[in-house]
Design a protein around this motif. Structure first.
Motif, PDB file in Angstrom:
ATOM      1  N   SER A 127       0.834  -1.207   0.000  1.00 43.50           N
ATOM      2  CA  SER A 127       0.000   0.000   0.000  1.00 43.50           C
ATOM      3  C   SER A 127       0.867   1.255   0.000  1.00 43.50           C
ATOM      4  CB  SER A 127      -0.968   0.005   1.182  1.00 43.50           C
ATOM      5  OG  SER A 127      -0.284  -0.255   2.376  1.00 43.50           O
ATOM      6  N   PHE A 128       1.991   1.225   0.699  1.00 44.70           N
ATOM      7  CA  PHE A 128       2.911   2.364   0.669  1.00 44.70           C
ATOM      8  C   PHE A 128       3.606   2.476  -0.695  1.00 44.70           C
ATOM      9  CE2 PHE A 128       3.367   2.689   5.505  1.00 44.70           C
ATOM     10  CZ  PHE A 128       2.653   3.875   5.559  1.00 44.70           C
ATOM     11  N   ILE A 129       3.885   1.349  -1.314  1.00 44.38           N
ATOM     12  CA  ILE A 129       4.487   1.387  -2.652  1.00 44.38           C
ATOM     13  C   ILE A 129       3.492   2.008  -3.628  1.00 44.38           C
ATOM     14  CG2 ILE A 129       5.341  -0.015  -4.570  1.00 44.38           C
ATOM     15  CD1 ILE A 129       6.466  -1.934  -2.386  1.00 44.38           C
ATOM     16  N   LEU A 130       2.225   1.606  -3.548  1.00 46.13           N
ATOM     17  CA  LEU A 130       1.191   2.204  -4.388  1.00 46.13           C
ATOM     18  C   LEU A 130       1.067   3.696  -4.108  1.00 46.13           C
ATOM     19  CD1 LEU A 130      -1.131   2.048  -6.422  1.00 46.13           C
ATOM     20  CD2 LEU A 130      -2.639   1.421  -4.497  1.00 46.13           C
ATOM     21  N   TYR A 155       8.671   9.494   1.614  1.00 40.07           N
ATOM     22  CA  TYR A 155       8.198   9.059   2.931  1.00 40.07           C
ATOM     23  C   TYR A 155       7.424   7.739   2.821  1.00 40.07           C
ATOM     24  CZ  TYR A 155       9.774  12.405   6.332  1.00 40.07           C
ATOM     25  OH  TYR A 155      10.573  13.100   7.208  1.00 40.07           O
ATOM     26  N   ALA A 156       6.652   7.580   1.754  1.00 40.33           N
ATOM     27  CA  ALA A 156       5.932   6.320   1.564  1.00 40.33           C
ATOM     28  C   ALA A 156       6.916   5.161   1.390  1.00 40.33           C
ATOM     29  CB  ALA A 156       4.998   6.419   0.357  1.00 40.33           C
ATOM     30  N   LEU A 157       7.984   5.379   0.634  1.00 44.93           N
ATOM     31  CA  LEU A 157       8.995   4.332   0.463  1.00 44.93           C
ATOM     32  C   LEU A 157       9.692   4.011   1.789  1.00 44.93           C
ATOM     33  CD1 LEU A 157      10.599   5.350  -2.946  1.00 44.93           C
ATOM     34  CD2 LEU A 157       8.968   3.493  -2.495  1.00 44.93           C
ATOM     35  N   ILE A 204      11.541   0.258   2.224  1.00 44.10           N
ATOM     36  CA  ILE A 204      12.391   0.109   1.049  1.00 44.10           C
ATOM     37  C   ILE A 204      13.647   0.974   1.167  1.00 44.10           C
ATOM     38  CG2 ILE A 204      12.511   0.588  -1.442  1.00 44.10           C
ATOM     39  CD1 ILE A 204       9.597  -0.326  -1.568  1.00 44.10           C
ATOM     40  N   ILE A 205      13.497   2.135   1.751  1.00 47.35           N
ATOM     41  CA  ILE A 205      14.648   3.003   1.982  1.00 47.35           C
ATOM     42  C   ILE A 205      14.784   3.211   3.483  1.00 47.35           C
ATOM     43  CG2 ILE A 205      14.430   4.135  -0.273  1.00 47.35           C
ATOM     44  CD1 ILE A 205      13.262   6.590   1.211  1.00 47.35           C
ATOM     45  N   MET A 206      15.853   3.888   3.886  1.00 47.96           N
ATOM     46  CA  MET A 206      16.116   4.087   5.315  1.00 47.96           C
ATOM     47  C   MET A 206      14.943   4.789   6.006  1.00 47.96           C
ATOM     48  SD  MET A 206      18.821   7.180   5.281  1.00 47.96           S
ATOM     49  CE  MET A 206      18.211   8.767   5.724  1.00 47.96           C
ATOM     50  N   ARG A 207      14.865   4.579   7.269  1.00 49.31           N
ATOM     51  CA  ARG A 207      13.835   5.211   8.086  1.00 49.31           C
ATOM     52  C   ARG A 207      14.105   6.709   8.165  1.00 49.31           C
ATOM     53  NH1 ARG A 207      10.192   3.559  11.623  1.00 49.31           N
ATOM     54  NH2 ARG A 207       9.712   5.076  13.228  1.00 49.31           N
ATOM     55  N   LEU A 208      13.132   7.507   7.755  1.00 46.41           N
ATOM     56  CA  LEU A 208      13.287   8.961   7.733  1.00 46.41           C
ATOM     57  C   LEU A 208      12.876   9.578   9.067  1.00 46.41           C
ATOM     58  CD1 LEU A 208      11.883   9.734   4.169  1.00 46.41           C
ATOM     59  CD2 LEU A 208      14.271   9.704   4.903  1.00 46.41           C
ATOM     60  N   PRO A 209      13.400  10.770   9.367  1.00 49.02           N
ATOM     61  CA  PRO A 209      12.996  11.460  10.599  1.00 49.02           C
ATOM     62  C   PRO A 209      11.504  11.787  10.569  1.00 49.02           C
ATOM     63  CG  PRO A 209      14.751  12.668   9.441  1.00 49.02           C
ATOM     64  CD  PRO A 209      14.378  11.506   8.596  1.00 49.02           C
TER      65      PRO A 209
END
Length: 151
Positions: A6-9, A69-71, A76-81
């Motif tokens: 769902s986040f990828i979409l 942010y969705a990724l 899929i990518i590092m955890r963002l602040p």
């Protein structure tokens, strides 16, 4: 952690919105009119003003930021602040835009709103609602990671 589709979409749809806004900037006045940006921005673009392109560029940056942010929420990518706060806010904004757009042509009878037509409001609201629901579903199914309880 399992990847959350769902986040990828949500990232794909939000990125598509950013790309559409790039196309509108490149397409010029007729594209501003067709996209619902309004005749005023189209006339500014016709007169050579950089304001419509600046405004569109800001939206492009915001939408690509949301896609990133969705990724991050998908793992899929590092955890963002501020991941949890960011995703909750994005989901809220997209969902609210999706819902209120169904009521705008009924409640607000300005020339701008009426000129866009009911089809524009329904279609754009469905798109925003799909994006918002994708973010909401991602939050619901991936909450432990989003909240920082799972690494």
């Amino acid at each position: 952690m399992k990847v959350k589709w769902s986040f990828i979409l949500a990232s794909i749809l939000t990125s598509a919105g950013a790309i559409l806004h790039i196309a509108i900037i490149i397409g010029g006045p007729d594209w501003y009119r067709a996209s619902g940006a309004g005749n005023e921005l189209a006339q500014m673009a016709e007169s050579g003003s950089v304001y419509p392109a600046f405004l569109g560029s800001v939206l492009v940056l915001i939408f690509f930021g949301w896609a990133i942010y969705a990724l991050s929420g998908a793992g899929i990518i590092m955890r963002l602040p501020l991941l949890k706060t960011g995703l909750v806010l994005i989901a809220f904004l997209c969902t609210v835009r999706g819902l209120y757009g169904f009521f705008v042509p009924v409640l607000i009878k300005t020339e701008y709103v009426v000129g866009l037509g009911i089809e524009f409001w329904v279609f754009s609201s469905l798109v925003w609602l799909a994006i918002g629901l994708s973010y909401l579903h991602g939050l619901r199914t991936n909450w432990s990671y989003i909240a920082g309880k799972e690494q």
